[in-house]
Design a protein around this motif. Structure first.
Motif, PDB file in Angstrom:
ATOM      1  N   GLU A 631      -6.890   3.777   0.379  1.00  0.00           N
ATOM      2  CA  GLU A 631      -5.661   4.191  -0.294  1.00  0.00           C
ATOM      3  C   GLU A 631      -5.995   5.393  -1.170  1.00  0.00           C
ATOM      4  O   GLU A 631      -6.843   5.312  -2.059  1.00  0.00           O
ATOM      5  N   ASP A 655       3.348  -1.225  -0.909  1.00  0.00           N
ATOM      6  CA  ASP A 655       2.285  -1.714  -0.033  1.00  0.00           C
ATOM      7  C   ASP A 655       2.738  -1.632   1.424  1.00  0.00           C
ATOM      8  O   ASP A 655       3.891  -1.925   1.743  1.00  0.00           O
ATOM      9  N   SER A 661      -0.988  -1.803   8.612  1.00  0.00           N
ATOM     10  CA  SER A 661      -2.361  -1.810   8.125  1.00  0.00           C
ATOM     11  C   SER A 661      -3.334  -2.152   9.251  1.00  0.00           C
ATOM     12  O   SER A 661      -4.392  -1.519   9.395  1.00  0.00           O
ATOM     13  N   TRP A 680      -3.948   6.143   3.463  1.00  0.00           N
ATOM     14  CA  TRP A 680      -2.550   5.956   3.106  1.00  0.00           C
ATOM     15  C   TRP A 680      -2.363   6.204   1.618  1.00  0.00           C
ATOM     16  O   TRP A 680      -3.330   6.194   0.849  1.00  0.00           O
TER      17      TRP A 680
END
Length: 845
Positions: A631, A655, A661, A680
């Motif tokens: 992240e 999220d 993911s 991300w």
């Protein structure tokens, strides 16, 4: 009308509760029945009762009877009667005949037994009321144990109703009672969910919550109309009492933003009625939509702390509005509304949380007005565009005293003697007039408070303006610089970010040898399993163990030198004993090799050290520290920019989903992983992402969005087709089209130079000529010396690190520089538009 009526139902119920809690003369209290036959014959269908069966004379039951009698009146408010049933000596029924039955209380609804309670579980009024209501509301108040259970509950409620999630350390407490009483009143409006699992509480929070205290979260699932959209959560900031829960639910039910078209003095909202302030975001017709997004963003940040209203300039004729963009109305009677000019939403939030901020802002505004006449001249001053946000932050807090009592002040007299007082002496070299130094001093003060009492570490500071000769002797020419001195060893210079976490981690890790020499096979195995010295236990997730045989001395020397370079930044061990081959065979490698223990030793990976160069080892270790699918945040961005690879980056408003993911992780681990950085960015945690997207597109696109960005060659931005699902195969097929030139870029970044506007400057070289004419203890006036250029950090980068590192002092304030929608207040006050005169920020990726 129906909605308005529903809104007042909780208030009426709450008033009834308050009225019912007032002691009443002649209340029935505890009922007594002479025998079980009389009790059961008088039970009414659907009516709940709590019964305690006892012999006529039972001294052991007296303490329990006192508590249950005290609870009788409280339970009557919920339609539950409390009955003491006397058992005749000859009665041998289920409830009277067995000795263990006499140690229990029984809850009935009509003739049906709902639950039986051991009397030791009903130890006071709170436990009695809490457990009885919990049993009666068993189908209405859901109990969850895992995060998956909670998320499933949220998914069921999305778009339908909201959820109240409560954590109590144990059932039967005062907090548990408050939650159950609130559930009795509001259970038809919100879904109540309860847990006593501390692990679940930690899983729902980004911070480290105190599991010894009760918590309550209001989950706004009704607003989450998209199944993939998470439910926003607002925590109750006060202790868990019935009054506080009622107040919190009342605030959660109020409109997020109220639009106002009248004199704000006449406005009254539920927030003011409950003793909270009301913030007005001043708007105008031309920027109404942007201002509304700003107001909504502020409202979410202040939910439960203050109300937010959007006040239209076009509909209210007040002269004071022409210059201001924010107004604050407090619940205090007779207090006038404060009209202010604020730069961004962070200041609005601080305004509410810090009551002294209003006066300080007004003083700053007055000073600012005096300086605005010279603004055009300052526009051409190169120093104004260098680290202006740091300067502004320091200026705003110039009256705040830093708690530096735990930091030793060094001088020429005590410098060398202080280095021998502790095993490791940390020295911050700074200049007392320089903005970046003062900003770092704040972090350093927090580090000192955090490490207070840590054995073997002495924190100190040296003002190089007072002692330039001493700083030159220590090869310090740029500010700030932090060094750690170890007795008998060469000093280590810090070259990382200047945040409190990073500095604390560096200092603590520096206490342990790097690499740490392991003497036995058991020690090496324990190191890989996560059995580290206590100084290492809380830092980083990956440990490195170099394994060498006697024939690989050159590789071992390179590894040890790499450890010296990386000291304080990474956890490294080394093993080169006679049984090295046994350890190597266990992990299928041959010396020289590198063993990586990830996630506390749950997995160990072996890598051959084919290169013996020190820099090769350093580069390998730094690369392996990077996450596979990271992240991206402001602090960690420089580490990934250094790789010089294109970014495949997924922007999300929160999220990312498990499916996304999983698919992105497959891409990151695939054979092409070394060709690009798959990552991300969570705009909720890193709001500067809004500005990044606005740099790529004219407006912020709908999220999530997957982009290919090559910052190091051409600056082209490609957008993954939004109509396609993000899967490994679809993204790989799309990337093949990119390589074949079959896709057109969505935008192309300009070929501007993103280096700092000015080169680094050697401060001491500039200071030296004037030093002989000044007393070393004299503090010169700001105008006595030329304004210096920005310094380099100890690692050679500019004062804030490389381009992304400069954003670290105030991550969210970068929204001002990139025009993040819903974050700044520039659109609400025309005079602020002229403030967008600053250097480029590499925060736009």
């Amino acid at each position: 009308m129906a909605a308005q009526k529903d809104r007042w139902v909780p208030s009426l119920l709450f008033l009834l509760f308050c009225a019912s809690s007032i002691p009443r003369s002649g209340s029935v209290g505890l009922q007594q029945e002479p025998s079980p036959q009389h009790y059961f014959s008088g039970l009414e269908a659907g009516k709940a009762s709590l019964a305690f069966f006892t012999p006529s004379v039972s001294p052991g039951a007296q303490p329990f009877l006192e508590q249950i009698e005290s609870s009788a009146e409280a339970l009557q408010d919920y339609g539950i009667s409390v009955v003491k049933v006397n058992c005749p000596k000859e009665d041998v029924s289920r409830y009277c005949g067995k000795e263990n039955a006499l140690r229990k209380a029984f809850l009935f609804r009509g003739n049906r037994l709902i639950r039986e309670f051991p009397t030791d579980a009903l130890f006071d009024v709170n436990s009695i009321v809490a457990n009885v209501l919990f049993a009666l509301l068993f189908n209405e108040v859901k109990y969850v144990e895992t995060l998956a259970d909670l998320e499933n509950m949220e998914n069921v409620l999305k778009g339908k109703s909201n959820m109240v999630f409560a954590y109590v350390p144990a059932t039967g407490t005062a907090e548990h009672r408050a939650v159950m009483e609130a559930a009795f009143a509001y259970g038809t409006i919100h879904q109540f969910v309860l847990t006593t699992e501390a692990a679940l509480l930690k899983a729902t929070s980004h911070d480290d919550p105190d599991v010894s205290s009760a918590w309550l979260l209001f989950c706004h699932c009704q607003r989450a109309t998209d199944p993939g959209q998470p439910c926003r959560r607002t925590a109750l900031g006060q202790p868990l009492t019935l009054l506080n829960i009622h107040r919190h639910l009342k605030l959660m039910g109020a409109p997020l933003v109220t639009e106002v078209a009248e004199d704000p003095e006449k406005v009254s909202t539920v927030h003011l009625q409950l003793g909270l302030p009301l913030v007005f975001i001043l708007s105008q017709k031309e920027t109404h939509e942007a201002d509304r997004r700003t107001a909504e963003f502020v409202a979410w940040q202040l939910l439960g702390k203050a109300g937010v209203a959007l006040l239209s300039r076009d509909l209210v004729d007040l002269n004071v509005l022409h210059r201001s963009n924010v107004a604050l109305k407090t619940p205090d009677e007779g207090m006038p509304i404060q009209y202010l000019v604020l730069e961004d939403t962070d200041e609005v939030i601080t305004l509410v949380e810090d009551k002294n901020k209003v006066k300080q802002i007004q003083e700053d505004e007055q000073q600012q007005e005096e300086e605005e006449e010279d603004e055009d001249e300052k526009e051409n001053n190169n120093q104004d565009i260098q680290d202006d946000q740091v300067v502004e932050a320091v200026s705003r807090d110039k009256k705040r005293e830093l708690p530096l009592e735990q930091v030793l002040v060094l001088t020429e007299e005590n410098f060398h003697s202080s280095l021998s007082e502790a095993a490791r002496t940390v020295v911050l070299f700074y200049a007392s007039w320089e903005a970046v130094s003062l900003a770092v001093l704040r972090s350093y003060a927090e580090v000192a408070a955090r490490l207070q009492g840590t054995s073997g570490v002495l924190l100190s500071r040296l003002n190089c303006w007072d002692w330039p000769g001493l700083c030159s002797q220590q090869n310090v020419t740029q500010f700030p610089t932090l060094k750690i001195y170890k007795e008998g060893q060469q000093s280590v210079t810090y070259d990382g970010m200047w945040g409190t976490e990073e500095l604390s981690s560096f200092i603590l890790l520096s206490r342990v040898s790097c690499p740490l020499k392991l003497a036995t096979m058991d020690e090496a195995e324990g190191y890989l399993r996560g059995e580290f010295p206590s100084e290492l236990s809380s830092h980083h997730h990956t440990s490195f163990l170099g394994v060498f045989s006697t024939a690989t001395g050159k590789a071992r020397e390179a590894f040890e030198e790499a450890g010296n370079i990386l000291s304080g930044h990474v956890r490294m061990g080394i093993y080169f004993e006679d049984d090295t081959l046994a350890l190597s065979r266990k992990y299928s490698v041959s010396p020289p090799a590198l063993l990586l223990a990830r996630s506390g030793g749950q997995s160990v990976e072996g890598i051959a050290l084919s290169e013996h160069s020190v820099q090769d080892v350093v580069q390998m270790v730094r690369y392996e520290l990077l996450d596979v699918f990271p992240e991206i945040t402001v602090p960690n961005l420089p580490r990934y920019l250094r790789l010089g690879k294109p970014f495949l980056i997924l922007f999300s408003a929160g999220d990312i989903s498990q499916m996304e993911s999983k698919e992105m992780l497959k891409l990151a681990k695939g054979r092409a992983q070394r060709a690009f950085v798959a990552c991300w960015l969570n705009l909720k945690k890193t709001p500067v992402g809004h500005g990044i997207l606005r740099k790529y597109f004219s407006t912020t696109p709908s999220l999530p969005i997957l982009l290919w960005v090559n910052l190091h060659s051409g600056g082209q931005v490609f957008r993954f087709p939004p109509e396609q699902s993000i899967t490994e195969m679809s993204v790989l097929a799309w990337l093949e089209k990119l390589q074949a030139g079959l896709e057109s870029p969505s935008s192309t970044l300009s070929e501007e130079d993103w280096k700092p506007p000015l080169p680094a400057y050697d401060f001491l070289q500039m200071m030296e000529p004037s030093v002989p004419e000044l007393s070393p203890h004299t503090s010169p006036h700001a105008g006595d010396t030329p304004v210096p250029h920005p310094p380099k950090s100890p690692g050679g980068d500019t004062a804030g690190g490389d381009t992304a590192t400069r954003e670290e002092p105030s991550q969210e304030s970068t929204a001002e520089g990139v025009g993040s929608p819903g974050r700044d207040l520039r659109g609400t006050a025309p005079r602020l538009a002229a403030r967008d005169k600053q250097g480029k920020r590499h925060s736009e990726l």
